[in-house]
Design a protein around this motif. Structure first.
Motif, PDB file in Angstrom:
ATOM      1  N   LEU A 248      34.277   2.247  10.399  1.00 43.02           N
ATOM      2  CA  LEU A 248      33.489   2.029  11.600  1.00 43.02           C
ATOM      3  C   LEU A 248      32.665   0.755  11.459  1.00 43.02           C
ATOM      4  O   LEU A 248      32.172   0.438  10.374  1.00 43.02           O
ATOM      5  N   GLY A 252      28.078   6.319  13.483  1.00 41.86           N
ATOM      6  CA  GLY A 252      28.002   7.128  14.687  1.00 41.86           C
ATOM      7  C   GLY A 252      27.106   8.331  14.455  1.00 41.86           C
ATOM      8  O   GLY A 252      26.442   8.446  13.422  1.00 41.86           O
ATOM      9  N   ARG A 274      31.906   8.324  18.968  1.00 41.89           N
ATOM     10  CA  ARG A 274      32.845   7.240  18.702  1.00 41.89           C
ATOM     11  C   ARG A 274      34.214   7.655  19.217  1.00 41.89           C
ATOM     12  O   ARG A 274      34.633   8.798  19.006  1.00 41.89           O
ATOM     13  N   ASP A 278      36.059   2.379  20.210  1.00 38.89           N
ATOM     14  CA  ASP A 278      35.652   1.986  18.855  1.00 38.89           C
ATOM     15  C   ASP A 278      36.846   1.942  17.906  1.00 38.89           C
ATOM     16  O   ASP A 278      36.664   1.841  16.689  1.00 38.89           O
TER      17      ASP A 278
END
Length: 363
Positions: A248, A252, A274, A278
């Motif tokens: 990521l 999140g 997410r 994303d």
């Protein structure tokens, strides 16, 4: 220093960490042989061997005969061997099997099924039904008008009419539930849709004649105004998830869980903030972090307080005396269904109780 030289130094620092994160570390005690049982999952079996069971694809020995090399079945005998110093699980004996391949090249077994990645009974209802919908999708969805008997609620066996024509097949009956909101930005992420019933289209209707349906199964009474959404095709539901250590760009959060959970733990399903936007996909594995507390040190030595337990006056003058405790890893999760702004994930491991707003972070 040139950009190229900086990049080389950065890669030199990062690559050893990535290699360590994805390395196969065996547990201190592991079986050299294992007989696959009904009810096993790839995750369960790998948990007996690996400290990080989501790395199971690296543990299985590839079988070039099968489109999916990870298909194993109850009764298979697995042996742990080492190839070039790396552990591998291999089948000691592979029985001849008949495979049926769908147009999407998804293998299906006639008779007993191959074991899945994770327990499908835990997520099947989430896969086979909608769970999150946008305002636009709900706005466009047909609704239940009623029936000619004048009922206000509808159960199995009742005929109902929709507000528009429908395509042939089965539709799910849904009711708008909670609104998912990002706790950090207050952005609306989507609407929970509560599954009510399954109805079969009896008459597709026209532009001027409403479609007619018959309710086949229900979890509760349907009502006028409930929405109708097409049911996913069962033969297209994913069974085998390929775990991926996706990175990521920013942490999140867990924004929701089933309302019946008093505490979140292993095998529970959560909603994270997410999704597709994303680049999150089904099979992605993440860590769950408990947010580190902030502590205020007062003028007196050894006098400490948590910032969420002091008054606003103390907070105002605490900037130079604050100490941030590190985040603590309390679990792991695997994403299995993805929407635009949110995803559904199964908690695969928890060392402590997991809570809403806990961080979703890279492994």
């Amino acid at each position: 220093m040139s950009i190229k030289r900086r990049l080389i130094f950065a890669l030199a620092a990062i690559l050893p960490f990535l290699a360590h994160a994805d390395s196969l570390n065996l547990k201190n005690q592991y079986p050299t042989e294992y007989i696959v049982k009904k009810g096993d999952t790839l995750w369960d079996i790998s948990s007996q061997y690996l400290q990080s069971p989501w790395l199971w694809p690296q543990l299985w020995d590839a079988n070039p005969v099968l489109a999916d090399p990870h298909l194993i079945y109850p009764g298979d005998k697995l042996q742990l061997i080492f190839v070039d110093g790396q552990p591998r699980l291999v089948r000691n004996h592979v029985r001849k099997r008949i495979l049926k391949v769908s147009p999407k090249a998804r293998p299906e077994l006639k008779g007993s099924r191959a074991i899945p990645t994770i327990p499908l009974k835990l997520i099947n209802s989430f896969l086979s039904r909608d769970y999150v919908a946008t305002d636009e999708k709900l706005k466009q969805a047909p609704v239940i008008l009623g029936n000619n008997d004048g009922n206000s609620t509808f159960i199995v066996g009742h005929s109902i009419f929709a507000s528009s024509s429908l395509k042939p097949g089965q539709y799910g009956i849904y009711r708008r539930g909670r609104v998912y909101t990002d706790p950090m930005t207050n952005e609306k992420l989507g609407n929970e849709v509560e599954f009510i019933a399954i109805a079969h289209v009896v008459n597709t209707g026209t532009e001027t004649i409403p479609a007619k349906l018959s309710i086949l199964k229900s979890s509760k009474e349907a009502r006028k105004g409930d929405r109708l959404l097409p049911m996913p095709e069962q033969d297209r539901l994913p069974v085998y998830f390929q775990p991926r250590n996706f990175q990521l760009s920013s942490d999140g959060l867990i924004v929701a869980a089933d309302e019946q959970y008093s505490a979140i733990g292993k095998n529970d399903v959560v909603v994270i903030n997410r999704g597709w936007r994303d680049s999150v996909g089904a099979g992605d594995v993440f860590a769950v972090l408990k947010r580190g507390k902030t502590i205020i040190r007062h003028e007196q030595d050894l006098d400490f307080d948590y910032t969420d337990q002091v008054n606003q006056y103390d907070k105002l003058f605490s900037d130079k005396n604050e100490l941030q405790l590190p985040d603590e890893r309390v679990g792991e999760m695997m994403v299995f269904k993805v929407y635009d702004k949110v995803s559904l994930a199964l908690i695969t491991h928890s060392s402590q109780v997991i809570k809403l707003n806990d961080k979703v972070s890279n492994l």
